[in-house]
Design a protein around this motif. Structure first.
Motif, PDB file in Angstrom:
ATOM      1  N   ILE A   1      29.997   9.465   1.624  1.00 55.77           N
ATOM      2  CA  ILE A   1      30.827   9.498   2.831  1.00 55.77           C
ATOM      3  C   ILE A   1      30.657  10.835   3.539  1.00 55.77           C
ATOM      4  O   ILE A   1      30.513  10.890   4.763  1.00 55.77           O
ATOM      5  CB  ILE A   1      32.307   9.225   2.474  1.00 55.77           C
ATOM      6  CG1 ILE A   1      32.469   7.769   2.060  1.00 55.77           C
ATOM      7  CG2 ILE A   1      33.220   9.568   3.638  1.00 55.77           C
ATOM      8  CD1 ILE A   1      33.825   7.424   1.503  1.00 55.77           C
ATOM      9  N   TRP A   2      30.639  11.928   2.785  1.00 58.60           N
ATOM     10  CA  TRP A   2      30.452  13.260   3.368  1.00 58.60           C
ATOM     11  C   TRP A   2      29.092  13.369   4.068  1.00 58.60           C
ATOM     12  O   TRP A   2      28.997  13.884   5.177  1.00 58.60           O
ATOM     13  CB  TRP A   2      30.597  14.306   2.279  1.00 58.60           C
ATOM     14  CG  TRP A   2      30.378  15.709   2.733  1.00 58.60           C
ATOM     15  CD1 TRP A   2      31.118  16.405   3.657  1.00 58.60           C
ATOM     16  CD2 TRP A   2      29.341  16.594   2.325  1.00 58.60           C
ATOM     17  NE1 TRP A   2      30.605  17.660   3.822  1.00 58.60           N
ATOM     18  CE2 TRP A   2      29.509  17.800   3.007  1.00 58.60           C
ATOM     19  CE3 TRP A   2      28.292  16.471   1.423  1.00 58.60           C
ATOM     20  CZ2 TRP A   2      28.656  18.883   2.832  1.00 58.60           C
ATOM     21  CZ3 TRP A   2      27.455  17.549   1.244  1.00 58.60           C
ATOM     22  CH2 TRP A   2      27.640  18.738   1.947  1.00 58.60           C
ATOM     23  N   ILE A   3      28.053  12.870   3.435  1.00 59.88           N
ATOM     24  CA  ILE A   3      26.719  12.899   4.048  1.00 59.88           C
ATOM     25  C   ILE A   3      26.703  12.043   5.309  1.00 59.88           C
ATOM     26  O   ILE A   3      26.135  12.442   6.345  1.00 59.88           O
ATOM     27  CB  ILE A   3      25.657  12.417   3.035  1.00 59.88           C
ATOM     28  CG1 ILE A   3      25.481  13.447   1.925  1.00 59.88           C
ATOM     29  CG2 ILE A   3      24.320  12.158   3.725  1.00 59.88           C
ATOM     30  CD1 ILE A   3      24.651  12.957   0.755  1.00 59.88           C
ATOM     31  N   GLY A   4      27.334  10.869   5.260  1.00 60.70           N
ATOM     32  CA  GLY A   4      27.390  10.004   6.434  1.00 60.70           C
ATOM     33  C   GLY A   4      28.117  10.658   7.601  1.00 60.70           C
ATOM     34  O   GLY A   4      27.684  10.568   8.754  1.00 60.70           O
ATOM     35  N   ILE A   5      29.212  11.343   7.316  1.00 61.89           N
ATOM     36  CA  ILE A   5      29.968  12.030   8.375  1.00 61.89           C
ATOM     37  C   ILE A   5      29.121  13.147   8.979  1.00 61.89           C
ATOM     38  O   ILE A   5      29.087  13.314  10.191  1.00 61.89           O
ATOM     39  CB  ILE A   5      31.307  12.552   7.816  1.00 61.89           C
ATOM     40  CG1 ILE A   5      32.239  11.375   7.529  1.00 61.89           C
ATOM     41  CG2 ILE A   5      31.961  13.528   8.779  1.00 61.89           C
ATOM     42  CD1 ILE A   5      33.503  11.751   6.798  1.00 61.89           C
ATOM     43  N   LYS A   6      28.427  13.907   8.122  1.00 64.96           N
ATOM     44  CA  LYS A   6      27.576  14.987   8.627  1.00 64.96           C
ATOM     45  C   LYS A   6      26.461  14.445   9.513  1.00 64.96           C
ATOM     46  O   LYS A   6      26.085  15.078  10.503  1.00 64.96           O
ATOM     47  CB  LYS A   6      26.976  15.782   7.469  1.00 64.96           C
ATOM     48  CG  LYS A   6      27.959  16.739   6.819  1.00 64.96           C
ATOM     49  CD  LYS A   6      27.274  17.624   5.833  1.00 64.96           C
ATOM     50  CE  LYS A   6      26.374  18.580   6.573  1.00 64.96           C
ATOM     51  NZ  LYS A   6      25.772  19.620   5.780  1.00 64.96           N
ATOM     52  N   LEU A   7      25.938  13.277   9.195  1.00 67.28           N
ATOM     53  CA  LEU A   7      24.877  12.688  10.005  1.00 67.28           C
ATOM     54  C   LEU A   7      25.390  12.175  11.348  1.00 67.28           C
ATOM     55  O   LEU A   7      24.652  12.152  12.330  1.00 67.28           O
ATOM     56  CB  LEU A   7      24.193  11.551   9.245  1.00 67.28           C
ATOM     57  CG  LEU A   7      23.307  11.967   8.074  1.00 67.28           C
ATOM     58  CD1 LEU A   7      22.842  10.747   7.302  1.00 67.28           C
ATOM     59  CD2 LEU A   7      22.121  12.772   8.570  1.00 67.28           C
ATOM     60  N   LEU A   8      26.649  11.763  11.378  1.00 67.64           N
ATOM     61  CA  LEU A   8      27.217  11.232  12.614  1.00 67.64           C
ATOM     62  C   LEU A   8      27.718  12.314  13.568  1.00 67.64           C
ATOM     63  O   LEU A   8      27.826  12.080  14.772  1.00 67.64           O
ATOM     64  CB  LEU A   8      28.359  10.270  12.296  1.00 67.64           C
ATOM     65  CG  LEU A   8      27.934   8.949  11.652  1.00 67.64           C
ATOM     66  CD1 LEU A   8      29.172   8.141  11.263  1.00 67.64           C
ATOM     67  CD2 LEU A   8      27.040   8.151  12.572  1.00 67.64           C
ATOM     68  N   LEU A   9      28.046  13.492  13.057  1.00 68.36           N
ATOM     69  CA  LEU A   9      28.552  14.564  13.908  1.00 68.36           C
ATOM     70  C   LEU A   9      27.422  15.137  14.770  1.00 68.36           C
ATOM     71  O   LEU A   9      26.280  15.233  14.321  1.00 68.36           O
ATOM     72  CB  LEU A   9      29.161  15.681  13.050  1.00 68.36           C
ATOM     73  CG  LEU A   9      30.448  15.320  12.316  1.00 68.36           C
ATOM     74  CD1 LEU A   9      30.891  16.491  11.442  1.00 68.36           C
ATOM     75  CD2 LEU A   9      31.540  14.957  13.300  1.00 68.36           C
ATOM     76  N   PRO A  10      27.743  15.515  15.985  1.00 63.33           N
ATOM     77  CA  PRO A  10      26.701  16.117  16.837  1.00 63.33           C
ATOM     78  C   PRO A  10      26.269  17.470  16.283  1.00 63.33           C
ATOM     79  O   PRO A  10      27.065  18.210  15.710  1.00 63.33           O
ATOM     80  CB  PRO A  10      27.379  16.258  18.195  1.00 63.33           C
ATOM     81  CG  PRO A  10      28.836  16.214  17.910  1.00 63.33           C
ATOM     82  CD  PRO A  10      29.017  15.416  16.661  1.00 63.33           C
ATOM     83  N   GLU A  11      24.997  17.759  16.462  1.00 59.21           N
ATOM     84  CA  GLU A  11      24.449  19.032  15.962  1.00 59.21           C
ATOM     85  C   GLU A  11      24.597  20.132  17.010  1.00 59.21           C
ATOM     86  O   GLU A  11      24.502  19.871  18.203  1.00 59.21           O
ATOM     87  CB  GLU A  11      22.974  18.874  15.636  1.00 59.21           C
ATOM     88  CG  GLU A  11      22.675  17.938  14.508  1.00 59.21           C
ATOM     89  CD  GLU A  11      21.188  17.871  14.226  1.00 59.21           C
ATOM     90  OE1 GLU A  11      20.442  18.731  14.712  1.00 59.21           O
ATOM     91  OE2 GLU A  11      20.787  16.925  13.545  1.00 59.21           O
ATOM     92  N   ASP A  12      24.837  21.338  16.528  1.00 57.18           N
ATOM     93  CA  ASP A  12      24.798  22.487  17.424  1.00 57.18           C
ATOM     94  C   ASP A  12      23.342  22.832  17.661  1.00 57.18           C
ATOM     95  O   ASP A  12      22.563  23.012  16.728  1.00 57.18           O
ATOM     96  CB  ASP A  12      25.518  23.698  16.803  1.00 57.18           C
ATOM     97  CG  ASP A  12      27.022  23.530  16.860  1.00 57.18           C
ATOM     98  OD1 ASP A  12      27.487  22.781  17.728  1.00 57.18           O
ATOM     99  OD2 ASP A  12      27.706  24.172  16.062  1.00 57.18           O
ATOM    100  N   GLU A  13      22.957  22.982  18.918  1.00 61.19           N
ATOM    101  CA  GLU A  13      21.558  23.261  19.212  1.00 61.19           C
ATOM    102  C   GLU A  13      21.249  24.766  19.153  1.00 61.19           C
ATOM    103  O   GLU A  13      20.127  25.168  19.319  1.00 61.19           O
ATOM    104  CB  GLU A  13      21.196  22.686  20.563  1.00 61.19           C
ATOM    105  CG  GLU A  13      21.323  21.175  20.561  1.00 61.19           C
ATOM    106  CD  GLU A  13      20.729  20.555  21.790  1.00 61.19           C
ATOM    107  OE1 GLU A  13      19.976  21.238  22.502  1.00 61.19           O
ATOM    108  OE2 GLU A  13      21.032  19.380  22.032  1.00 61.19           O
ATOM    109  N   ASP A  14      22.265  25.599  18.872  1.00 59.77           N
ATOM    110  CA  ASP A  14      22.058  27.033  18.797  1.00 59.77           C
ATOM    111  C   ASP A  14      21.733  27.490  17.385  1.00 59.77           C
ATOM    112  O   ASP A  14      21.500  28.667  17.166  1.00 59.77           O
ATOM    113  CB  ASP A  14      23.311  27.773  19.276  1.00 59.77           C
ATOM    114  CG  ASP A  14      23.578  27.523  20.741  1.00 59.77           C
ATOM    115  OD1 ASP A  14      22.628  27.131  21.458  1.00 59.77           O
ATOM    116  OD2 ASP A  14      24.730  27.709  21.168  1.00 59.77           O
ATOM    117  N   GLU A  15      21.706  26.592  16.412  1.00 60.20           N
ATOM    118  CA  GLU A  15      21.507  26.968  15.024  1.00 60.20           C
ATOM    119  C   GLU A  15      20.034  27.061  14.618  1.00 60.20           C
ATOM    120  O   GLU A  15      19.726  27.051  13.452  1.00 60.20           O
ATOM    121  CB  GLU A  15      22.217  25.974  14.113  1.00 60.20           C
ATOM    122  CG  GLU A  15      23.720  26.043  14.199  1.00 60.20           C
ATOM    123  CD  GLU A  15      24.364  25.115  13.184  1.00 60.20           C
ATOM    124  OE1 GLU A  15      23.668  24.583  12.317  1.00 60.20           O
ATOM    125  OE2 GLU A  15      25.580  24.922  13.295  1.00 60.20           O
TER     126      GLU A  15
END
Length: 98
Positions: free
Chosen positions: A83-97
């Motif tokens: 579930i944690w991995i799935g949530i991380k995949l669904l969240l938008p990524e910061d493009e400054d990282e």
């Protein structure tokens, strides 16, 4: 220890092993790529030993997986991690990282 003596256990293990072997077609591709430039005799030996090694390794790893699944709450921990991995995949990524 009594569970290892039941027919249902060994039927389930056999089914898992057969499904795993049938779905392991990628092993054949890797073995073929590894053996493609060998002389004919070594190619045959490489294919046979590679296939036998892949099957034995799969069977051993399946027994370890079955043993691990007997540990209390391990399935719950695995589900929480998925579930944690799935949530991380669904969240938008910061493009400054970068």
């Amino acid at each position: 220890m009594d569970m290892f003596m039941t027919a249902e256990f060994w039927i389930a293990v056999g089914q898992i092993i057969m499904i795993d072997i049938l779905l392991g077609g990628d092993n054949a591709v890797v073995i073929a790529l590894a053996c493609r430039k060998l002389p004919a005799r070594q190619r045959t030996q490489g294919i046979l030993w590679g296939t036998a090694g892949a099957i034995v390794l799969r069977v051993v790893l399946i027994f370890f997986a079955l043993t691990l699944l007997k540990i209390s709450f391990l399935k719950l921990v695995g589900a929480a991690l998925l579930i944690w991995i799935g949530i991380k995949l669904l969240l938008p990524e910061d493009e400054d990282e970068h």
